[in-house]
Write an enzyme that holds these catalytic residues in place. Sequence first.
Site, PDB file in Angstrom:
ATOM      1  N   LEU A 107       0.826  -1.218   0.000  1.00  0.00           N
ATOM      2  CA  LEU A 107       0.000   0.000   0.000  1.00  0.00           C
ATOM      3  C   LEU A 107       0.853   1.257   0.000  1.00  0.00           C
ATOM      4  CD1 LEU A 107      -2.629  -1.049   2.684  1.00  0.00           C
ATOM      5  CD2 LEU A 107      -3.000  -0.876   0.222  1.00  0.00           C
ATOM      6  N   THR A 144      -3.608   5.478   4.277  1.00  0.00           N
ATOM      7  CA  THR A 144      -2.269   4.971   3.958  1.00  0.00           C
ATOM      8  C   THR A 144      -1.253   6.108   4.033  1.00  0.00           C
ATOM      9  OG1 THR A 144      -3.192   3.216   2.582  1.00  0.00           O
ATOM     10  CG2 THR A 144      -0.881   3.781   2.217  1.00  0.00           C
ATOM     11  N   GLU A 148       1.968   6.440   6.458  1.00  0.00           N
ATOM     12  CA  GLU A 148       3.327   6.604   5.917  1.00  0.00           C
ATOM     13  C   GLU A 148       3.973   7.902   6.406  1.00  0.00           C
ATOM     14  OE1 GLU A 148       4.533   4.017   4.793  1.00  0.00           O
ATOM     15  OE2 GLU A 148       2.745   2.926   4.161  1.00  0.00           O
ATOM     16  N   HIS A 151       5.394   7.331   9.751  1.00  0.00           N
ATOM     17  CA  HIS A 151       6.758   6.768   9.684  1.00  0.00           C
ATOM     18  C   HIS A 151       7.779   7.857   9.358  1.00  0.00           C
ATOM     19  CE1 HIS A 151       5.783   2.541  10.038  1.00  0.00           C
ATOM     20  NE2 HIS A 151       5.152   2.450   8.870  1.00  0.00           N
ATOM     21  N   HIS A 157       5.637   0.966  13.758  1.00  0.00           N
ATOM     22  CA  HIS A 157       4.389   0.212  13.943  1.00  0.00           C
ATOM     23  C   HIS A 157       4.182  -0.046  15.430  1.00  0.00           C
ATOM     24  CE1 HIS A 157       5.170  -1.275   9.646  1.00  0.00           C
ATOM     25  NE2 HIS A 157       4.230  -0.322   9.613  1.00  0.00           N
ATOM     26  N   VAL A 171       7.235   4.291  22.174  1.00  0.00           N
ATOM     27  CA  VAL A 171       6.211   5.246  22.608  1.00  0.00           C
ATOM     28  C   VAL A 171       5.558   4.646  23.852  1.00  0.00           C
ATOM     29  CG1 VAL A 171       4.006   6.340  22.019  1.00  0.00           C
ATOM     30  CG2 VAL A 171       5.812   6.136  20.282  1.00  0.00           C
ATOM     31  N   THR A 174       1.393   3.759  24.025  1.00  0.00           N
ATOM     32  CA  THR A 174       0.785   2.719  23.183  1.00  0.00           C
ATOM     33  C   THR A 174       1.123   1.369  23.808  1.00  0.00           C
ATOM     34  OG1 THR A 174       2.780   2.651  21.811  1.00  0.00           O
ATOM     35  CG2 THR A 174       0.967   4.050  21.044  1.00  0.00           C
TER      36      THR A 174
HETATM   37  N1  ARG Z   1       3.002   0.218   4.980  1.00  0.00           N
HETATM   38  C1  ARG Z   1       1.714  -0.416   5.044  1.00  0.00           C
HETATM   39  C2  ARG Z   1       1.605  -1.382   3.879  1.00  0.00           C
HETATM   40  O1  ARG Z   1       2.140  -1.152   2.846  1.00  0.00           O
HETATM   41  C3  ARG Z   1       0.618   0.585   4.983  1.00  0.00           C
HETATM   42  C4  ARG Z   1      -0.574   0.256   5.815  1.00  0.00           C
HETATM   43  C5  ARG Z   1      -1.653   1.293   5.640  1.00  0.00           C
HETATM   44  N2  ARG Z   1      -2.910   0.886   6.242  1.00  0.00           N
HETATM   45  C6  ARG Z   1      -4.097   1.394   5.877  1.00  0.00           C
HETATM   46  N3  ARG Z   1      -5.200   1.023   6.486  1.00  0.00           N
HETATM   47  N4  ARG Z   1      -4.216   2.270   4.930  1.00  0.00           N
HETATM   48  O2  ARG Z   1       0.987  -2.413   3.959  1.00  0.00           O
HETATM   49 ZN    ZN Z   2       3.991   0.929   8.090  1.00  0.00          ZN
HETATM   50 CA    CA Z   3       4.409   1.381  23.114  1.00  0.00          CA
END
Ligand code: ARG
Ligand code: ZN
Ligand code: CA
Length: 233
Positions: A107, A144, A148, A151, A157, A171, A174
């Site tokens: 994604l 998404t 990102e 990050h 994550h 963190v 969390t």
């Molecule tokens: N880096 C993650 C992937 O590529 C992105 C997740 C995004 N999640 C979302 N619900 N849009 O899988």
């Molecule tokens: Zn990610």
């Molecule tokens: Ca944590």
Amino acid sequence: RTEPVTLQTVVHVVYRTDEENLSDAQIASQIDVLNRDFRARNEDRAQVPEPWAPLVADALVEFELVEVTRTKTDETSFGADDSVKALVPAQPDRLNVWVCTLGGGLLGYAQFPGGPAETDGVVVLNRAFGTVGTAEAPFDGGRTAVHEVGHWLGLRHIWGDINDCTGDDFVADTPPAQQANTGTPEWPHITCDNGPNGDMFMNYMDYVDDVAMFMFTAGQAARMSATLSGPRA
Ligand code: ARG
Ligand code: ZN
Ligand code: CA
């Protein structure tokens, strides 16, 4: 910090087909989601379970679309190998967002703070970008890019990328979690002795569907703030 920081944002549309050449409206819809979610102005934050409602944070980050580049390619798809960035280089001192077709169910992906300037930024799958046009369920909520950019501002994550409860996102507010959550989980989902509240799967830094993620925490906002006054100052 009490004043928002505005990120000058450039969107690089890389397309082969006309459909992949996303409309300005689709790009605007993504910028709107970023501005909403990073200021905790999303209505769905009301769904955050009550014990965590006090943690919902305004990250004080805003996004100004300053340029859109459009580049035609013969490539049918790109990988997480930065090849799309070799085609269209990053612009310095901006948030660079490449939007293209990605292979392998990816994604999006991001470069963490401290990496090379030439590849700095985030890449988002065109069908998971924005909320209109070619955006496709269940990733048609613009989340998404929210994930990102999280990050890009130094967030990990929430399960810490190790699937045995030893992973850490650095963190404090969390909870630990065993592994990624997907789809639309039912709360609570307990792992890693994290009862009674369980995994904070509704956090933007988990892997659930766009409709199921709606918060950053105060701790995450502080970490992003530290990135913005440190490595991304
Ligand atoms: N880096 C993650 C992937 O590529 C992105 C997740 C995004 N999640 C979302 N619900 N849009 O899988
Ligand atoms: Zn990610
Ligand atoms: Ca944590």
